[in-house]
Each structure stands twice: as C-alpha cells, then as structure tokens.
Motif scaffolding. Sequence first.
Motif, short mmCIF file in Angstrom:
data_model
loop_
_atom_site.label_atom_id
_atom_site.label_comp_id
_atom_site.label_asym_id
_atom_site.label_seq_id
_atom_site.Cartn_x
_atom_site.Cartn_y
_atom_site.Cartn_z
N CYS A 198 0.82 -0.98 -0.05
CA CYS A 198 -0.04 -0.04 0.07
C CYS A 198 0.83 1.21 -0.09
O CYS A 198 1.41 1.48 0.76
CB CYS A 198 -0.84 0.10 1.20
N THR A 224 -2.90 6.40 -4.24
CA THR A 224 -2.48 5.16 -3.64
C THR A 224 -2.40 4.15 -4.45
O THR A 224 -3.29 3.78 -5.35
CB THR A 224 -3.32 4.78 -2.43
N VAL A 284 -1.90 -0.07 -4.78
CA VAL A 284 -1.84 -1.31 -3.83
C VAL A 284 -1.64 -2.30 -4.93
O VAL A 284 -2.03 -2.75 -6.12
CB VAL A 284 -3.26 -1.51 -3.22
N MET A 293 -9.03 3.46 -0.28
CA MET A 293 -8.01 2.45 -0.44
C MET A 293 -8.46 0.82 -0.28
O MET A 293 -8.11 0.07 -0.82
CB MET A 293 -6.90 2.87 0.52
N ILE A 314 -8.18 -2.32 -2.51
CA ILE A 314 -7.40 -3.57 -2.07
C ILE A 314 -8.48 -4.70 -2.31
O ILE A 314 -8.06 -6.07 -2.68
CB ILE A 314 -6.81 -3.39 -0.56
#
Length: 686
Positions: A287, A294, A296, A426, A430
């Motif tokens: 991350c 961001t 991931v 985020m 993920i």
Amino acid sequence: MRIIGIDIGGTFTDVVVYDDATRRITAAKALTRRGDEAASVLECLEEATTGAGADGGLDRVVHGTTIGTNAILERRGARTAVLATRGFRDLLEIGRTRRMAPNTLFDLSFRKPAPLVPRPLRFDVEERVDSGGTVLEPLAEPALRSAVEALAREEVAAVAVCYLHSYANPVHEEATRALLEEALPGVFVSPSHEVVPEYREFERLTTTVLNAFIGPLLDRYLAVLENALRRGSEAARLYIMASSGGVMPLARARRTPIQTVLSGPAGGVTAGVGAANAAGFGGVITCDMGGTSTDVCLVHDGQLRVTVDNLIGNMPLKVPQVDMNTVGAGGGSVAWVSPEGQIHVGPRSAGSNPGPICYGLGGRDVTVTDANLWLGRLAMRRRLGGRIVPTMERVGSAIEALARAAGIDDTHRMAAGVVRIAVARMVASIREISMSRGYDPRECVLMAFGGAGPMHATTVADELGIDRVLVPKFPGNFSAWGLLTSEIRHDLAETLLLGCTSDAIERVAASLADLRERARARLHEDGFDDRVIAFRETLDMRYLGQAFEIPIPVPEAPLTADAVLAGFHRTYARLYGHASEDQPVEIVNARLAGIVPARVPEPVAEVGGSAGGGSEGGIIERRRVWFDEAIDAVPVHDRGYLPIDAPFQGPAVIEETGATTVVFPGWSCRRDERDTLHLVREASSS
C-alpha cells in the motif's frame, strides 16, 4: 561506488543513495517541479550526496518516473502520425465493440474519448503479410514516400508504424523505419514489432501510438538527466525502471518509453516484496500512499504478478506491468462537498503546487494531509517531506467551512471523516485485487509505505481484517529504494496459437529456447555474463474459443502437455471457481523474462535518530491526538531511537523524515533488526 535510486511522483521527488564503501544509505525529498522534473532530481541528488562520499563516483543510477503517465492522462504528448496497412487506419478510432472504460456499461452519458491521432494524420500504406509471416503484397515504396512527404508537411514529431501481422514478419515495418529515419531525421519512429510483438491488432496499435506519443517528451527529459549525471561521473550508468518490476538500460527505455508508465510504483512493490520475504511473509499487500494517489498490489507466494492487459486513459496498454490498482486518494487529495451535501475525497489532488493548505504555498482546499494535521497525527515542529514546515494558519477555518457545507458541527469530526473516506477508497481498491480474484486479504500482511501510507495503515488493516502491518525503513522514499533492489529485466514474447497437445509442446519448447537466447544476448550487451543471468517463463493460455487468456508458469523440466494443462486448470479454478478439464486448451503466447538480480544488501537498524532521541524509547514529546476520540499525552517517538525488539502498545505516533506512522489503540509496535516496524493487532500479538 555509489548506487542511486530516483523516483519522481506527482507531489514529491525522492532520492536514495547507497554507498558501497561505507554501507551508508541516505535519502532526500524535493517538491516535484511540473515541467522541470530534472531540476527536482538534481536538487535531491545534491542534498543526498553532500558529505556522503562524493569522491567515490557513481556506479549505477536507477530512475523511475510517471512523466509518461501524466503526459498520456493530460494528453500533452507529441504531435503523432500513424502508418497502417491499407484499410486499417481507422482501427484506432473503431476499436472494439466493448467499452474500454471501467464502470461505463450502463452510463448513458458516456462518450468514447477521441483518439490520440486525428484522422488526417493517419495514413494507409499498401502492403500485406499474413498471420504466418508470408508476404502477400510487397511494400509499395512510391506510395510510402508520398505519405512521408505528407508527414513532413504536417510537421509531426513522432510516427507510429503498425502493419497487419508484423509480429510474425516485421520486414515491411523495418523498411518503413529506415525510410522515415532517412527522410525525417529527428522524428521519433515507433514500429509495432518492437513495442508489442504479439497478435491482437487493436491493442498493438494503441500501445504503439502511446509509445510514439510520449517518445519525444521522454527522450528529451532522459537526455537532460543523463547529461546532468554525466557531469557528476563519466562512469555512471543510467537505468530506467520498467512497469514490469525490473530495470532496463537507458537506450532501450528511449526506444520503448511506454514500458516506463508505472515505473515509480513498480519499484515500491518490488522493494515491498523483498522486505516482506526477508521478514518471513510470502503473502503481502503493498500500500503505497503518496501525495497524489495510492497504489496497491497483492503478491502471492512471494512472486510478483505481471500482466499485459491494461488500460491507461481508457486506452488499451499491452506491455508487461506489475498488476496493481491505483486510486486517487493521497495525502494531497482534496476534500469537497457536493451540492447534495455529500463529502468526497479526491480524485483531484493539490499536488506540489500549491499543495495542501498547511504547506503555506497558497493552497486553499482541505486535503487529507490538512485533516491529519488537525487531528494531531502530524507534528507542527517536523518538516513534512523533510522540507516543508507546516502551518496551521487557515487550516482550521477551511475545515470549519467544509464542515458547515456538509452540515457537521465539529471540525475534528469533519477531519476524521475526510480521513475515513480516503481509507474507504483504499480499502475498496485492495478488495478489488484480493477478494475479487479469489484471495483472502486476512492471509496477507499489509506493507505500508509512501509519505502517507504508514499514517493510515492500521485503519486500512482493521477494515480488511488484517492482523499485521509492516512499515519498512525509509517508507517515504521506499519506491526509490526499490529501484536499487530491482533486478535488470528484459521481457520477450512470441505468439504461438497452438493447441496444448503433446505434438505442440516441442514447438513451445523451441520458442522458449529462442526467447532465452535473445534475452541472453541482450543481457550480454548490458555487460552481464551467464553466471548471473536467470530466466522466468510463462505461457498465456485459454480454453479454445475464449477471447482472453491467463498466464501460467512453465513447469520445471521435463516440459509435458499434462504438466502444462494441470497448471492451467488449477489456476483457472482458483480464479473462476471451476475448471472444464475435458475442454481443449490453447497456448496463445510464450513469454520470458531474462533477469539479473540486484546486489544491494538489506537495510540494518541503527539506534540513533534525527531529533535528539528524547527519553527512553525515543519519546520526544506527548500530545493530544484524535482517534475515535481525543486521547491526551499520546507518546511521540523518533523512529531512529526506538530500541530493537522492544514492543510497546498504542496509541502512539512514530516520526521520521519523510513519513509518520500512527499506531492506533488496540495495536502494538516492534522494531526489528532490519529496521522494519511490525504493527500487530493486540488480540493476535506475537
């Protein structure tokens, strides 16, 4: 000798220097100067190398950049033309029947983005090669010369050459390139057989056009950077990080710059996998939360997943790249309230200019960084990014105005809500790379880095049910460190389109042997011998009649059809929940990566920090911090002074140059001998 990693992000430029003689690692940051990125790099280099053995010379410089990515997304590349087989010049605009942009299937307002090359700059060329490589119609040179004359009048800066089935026989593209280089010196030429030597005409065309579109821009930038580095050391070798997670020589990057579009984030993933493996974990979710976005990535069994079916700016991109997701949630992501009173965070970012309000550079919009400062999770006395002294002036009034627009009567609740929304984005990203692909995130550790990643890591882990978070050494410069630890890599491929039968396996083995020799030759040109060269081989496979394939690792010798089929069915069942073992299977492409592993030692923890250490345990102050509620006298540690293998309980804040780690209540923290922070949920502490 010194090895340098340089990573240019949307907000900060990061540099890490490793000195082989002293085994010392230094890091530096600078705000990224849009349009003059080389100046940011040189500023960082000067800071990182001052007093760090500058007389030792430079051995290798590895560079990762998103300049090409930004040029594509902002459509500010070169004036580009296309030469295509007669009858195919409009393929760029026709595309495929499906919508390439995600989440647009039922969007009635959707409009297909305009092609990068307008129709007047797309030219038909008389030639034809069939799928087996046989020339059906020779290249008509008089007509080609007429098209080249038109290109000269149009003053194009780049030309994409994409002829039908050139992956099987590039003779016409090679002749065209020779003519273009002779008639239009200085024009960037992008032949498709060099960029994507595979079948699927539309994806090969779009990728070749993207390569041409950013070619002149990257070429100029890399030339300036190379010249600047040469002034520091004539012996320095400049390598460029590829999206595949490996690095390649400068000359190849200048020919195929499209391979660099995710080069910076790929470095962080590579380093994250190495750090997780060193700590004993094979399943890891990286991350990387920076100032703008961001990134991931999920890694299973310690191996990166590299994919070739990607999108950028809603255009197909068929080059090897680390399989990751990017979401517009970074420290600089702007919080805003819709006319309906809903709070949103991102995707717009304040970037480096003007940046968040607390930078004091003229920013007016509340960002995630401003919210964290208001919650006490960032310090007023420590420079953000190692350079910026934060200011609370205007932050409180801006958050108050945002709260008023959203109907919230408490500024700390408002700031906490901004952070929670960023975290939710985020977490969704993920889940997309884990649960939707058959992986349980609870079986992984979360590797958090980037300037803002460690600050939000335990909150993200709580939402996903992950029990352990790792924060590596130099988290704010970790992608730059990853450039130093990444392998030299050349990716090659050949289209086969063979049934997976015993008779076809001999042809597959011959293809892989040829790819090995070609990769070996390239690595020999780079100065490496056979003692350090290794290979990774995969086959793209599908059930006969399917339109898409999945990568399958080539089983160890002996190579048999049964072993290949078993690997395919096993992977297919994991991805889709079932496998049809009685159905015929097709091998579409053979792929091979020729690699030379990096030889940089692991970081080692040293007790000694930048803020004087404070009291025992590196506590430099205590302050009020808002979590679910305000907690007084939360200890703030200097990471450099944390004892080795001495766990302590949250809540706590751990500061260092370039990043801040927030240990929420219910979590503990331990620093190991490799200078990795282990954040563990208390119920599962070990």
